[in-house]
Design an enzyme around this catalytic site. Sequence first.
Site, PDB file in Angstrom:
ATOM      1  CB  THR A  47      20.605  15.033  29.037  1.00 24.21           C
ATOM      2  OG1 THR A  47      21.549  15.608  28.062  1.00 24.21           O
ATOM      3  CG2 THR A  47      19.290  15.709  29.003  1.00 24.21           C
ATOM      4  CD  GLU A  86      11.587  10.575  26.306  1.00 17.76           C
ATOM      5  OE1 GLU A  86      11.290  11.259  27.320  1.00 17.76           O
ATOM      6  OE2 GLU A  86      11.730  10.864  24.957  1.00 17.76           O
TER       7      GLU A  86
END
Length: 408
Positions: free
Chosen positions: A193, A280
């Site tokens: 991804t 993140e």
Amino acid sequence: MDPTRSPLALPFPAMPVIDGVTLRTARARYKDWDRADLTYVELVEGTSVAGVFTRSACPSTEVEMGREQVKSGTARALVVNAGNSNAFTGRRGREAVEQIMAQVSGHLACDPREVFVCSTGVIGVPLPKDKAQAGIAAALQAAPCSWEEAANAIATTDSFAKGATASAMVGGKRVELAAIIKGSGMIAPDMATMLGYIFTDAAIAPEFLQQLLNASNAQTFSCITVDSDTSTSDTVLAFATGRAGNPPLTSFEDPGADAFAAALHDVCRQIAHLVVRDGEGASKFIEIAVTGAVSNASAHRIGMSIANSPLVKTAIAGEDANWGRVVMAVGKAGEPADRDKLAIRFADKWVAQAGLAVDSYDEAPIAAHLKGQEISIGVDLGLGQGRATVWTCDLTHGYIAINADYRS
């Protein structure tokens, strides 16, 4: 230290010039920000291309078209739009991509299918054709930029620019590889991804380049995860300009083919790890090694079950040596496992063997290991020779904060 920069960030490396590759950026202003968000890469005639793409059933137009474009094996340009993924946008999304391809191919006098387009950002909003057109026009007139500037321009929620390099001797010639990548969230392998781009001056047939990229992908990009979510826009492209002057590589029978394959794998591994390091909210980089499985594929699935477990990831974030959560993740993977043969370690300390906590288990050295930024977990199934290594990060409050505010 910049409080918004990942504590796991690595400095941007010194990157080589790749003959036949010219980088430029521009401000298309796809979002309300004052930064370059359109990257234009011009490639010399005769450049070979290979690519791997998301297996998402809801891909962007860019992915659908890219899957077909790589079959031709040649490329003249790459355009990357940041801030808008142009996914789930139907006919209007396709028209925007076709407009970009036509604009660039007109400038280069090449086949539109040799212009590759990628977009990343918010899903469900058509790429604004007027902004794209103005951005391309500006990029075509812009001065060449650095690798780091290009890496920053392709980013969305990334907290640092990501680049890597490698080299190899091929047929008596030194060939260089340079790569940039973006990715921080919506990271889970189904390919992988992110948007990643690898450039080399090696001369290599597109079919062989595709073979090598597929092999490297299986052991690098498809072995990382941040949050188990697979993007609509995942793309990794490799471009080979042929300007190094080496005898063209067509198979592993050619001199230097092994060295080039190793260099490609090295650069893929480096940039895959950088994505995990910028997960993140991440504060810890986690390597999970699985051995003793019935097959390599089974070991990989077990590794990803552990790496994607919110309970495992939050335990690591909290520096809690809760190896029971690792047992849970092995058990839920749907792969062959025997409780009474299972062994688990943190760093080099075995905490459980033969289905039980080890008699000499001392949590103190494990707790000390978990206070660091580089975490190692090992699992041995005791069933066979299958093995795999995967990489992930911990799960913190920062992940929620970033994604709760993503569209604003």
